[in-house]
Design a protein around this motif. Structure first.
Motif: not given
Length: 273
Positions: A38-65
């Motif tokens: 899911d994309v939480i935030d995304r914006h493009f700064d036209s002055e410095n030509q940079r794309l800023y993105t914050t995403r949240l990943h949900l993963k199937r994961s457990k602590l190593p045995p």
């Protein structure tokens, strides 16, 4: 103690293709454990030509045995059985200079092991490949070239530290008689001295080493997954990438997908009532 792991490698693709593949890398055959993005935030700064993105990943994961064997039973609570964890990802793409920096960190089990991974993607100084100036520029112009990647990962285990801080805070609220009892307990711990300290730090180092070993393996799979996406981009462009994502999603969740199955089950229950 904090442990670090660093690695460097290159993709045989130009930076525009690699940066695009990064945002389209899930799902792929080597990342079947990633359930959603899911994309939480995304914006493009036209002055410095940079794309800023914050995403949240949900993963199937457990602590190593191997880590679970080191922990007392019940320390993780009932939430440890869900087998899912969230990863926060932040990225900056500099369109003008041709580099991308990313940072990912786990949001679960941070008291046991906190993992922060930083990556830097950039085209070599001698590479003349550039970001396409328009949407009509042929894909062939960005298929050739190389992109260098540097990865640095930090591992920090704080396991065993929270209990000591909690005991001290608790002592401030206890009656005098219980404070004396707590003080005597602290004296016993102090007499153990280096042995107790060694035990905690040794456990922390062991957890960090296990996490580092697992991260090495994950980086190999991550690179393989990126190469799959890049290969699709080279062979059929964005259409082939999206079609590949559809096939991978069906292979993971079936043709209907998890949300459609859940919705259908809800409809059946409503109809029966």
């Amino acid at each position: 103690m904090v442990k670090f792991y660093e690695s460097s490698f290159s993709y045989d693709y130009a930076f525009p293709a690699v940066s695009l593949a990064y945002f389209l890398r899930y799902p792929n055959p080597y990342a079947k454990h990633v359930l959603s993005t899911d994309v939480i935030d995304r914006h493009f700064d036209s002055e410095n030509q940079r794309l800023y993105t914050t995403r949240l990943h949900l993963k199937r994961s457990k602590l190593p045995p191997a880590v679970l064997k080191l922990l007392p039973k019940g320390i993780l609570g009932s939430g440890s059985d869900t087998g899912q964890s969230y990863i926060l990802e932040k990225s900056i793409v500099d369109v003008k200079e041709g580099w991308m920096s990313t940072e990912t960190k786990n949001l679960e089990w941070t008291g046991i092991l906190s993992v922060v991974e930083k990556q830097r993607y950039e085209r070599p100084n001698s590479d003349s490949s550039k970001i396409p100036s328009s949407n009509n520029e042929p894909m062939e112009n960005i298929r050739t070239g190389t992109t260098n990647v540097t990865t640095s990962t930090t591992f920090l285990s704080r396991f065993g530290q929270a209990g000591t801080r909690f005991a001290r805070r608790k002592g401030e609220l206890l009656p005098e008689s219980q404070e004396q009892s707590l003080d005597s307990t602290e004296e016993v711990r102090a007499k153990k001295g280096i042995f107790a300290s060694w035990s905690t730090s040794s456990l922390q180092r062991t957890i960090e080493v296990i996490g580092m070993r697992r991260t090495r393996e994950a980086l190999i799979k991550s690179k393989d997954g990126m190469n799959v996406v890049l290969g699709r981009l080279r062979s059929g462009g964005l259409v082939e990438v999206l079609e590949g994502m559809r096939r991978d999603r069906e292979a993971m969740h079936g043709q209907d997908g998890p949300w459609k199955r859940t919705w259908s089950q809800g409809r059946v229950r409503d109809d029966s009532e």
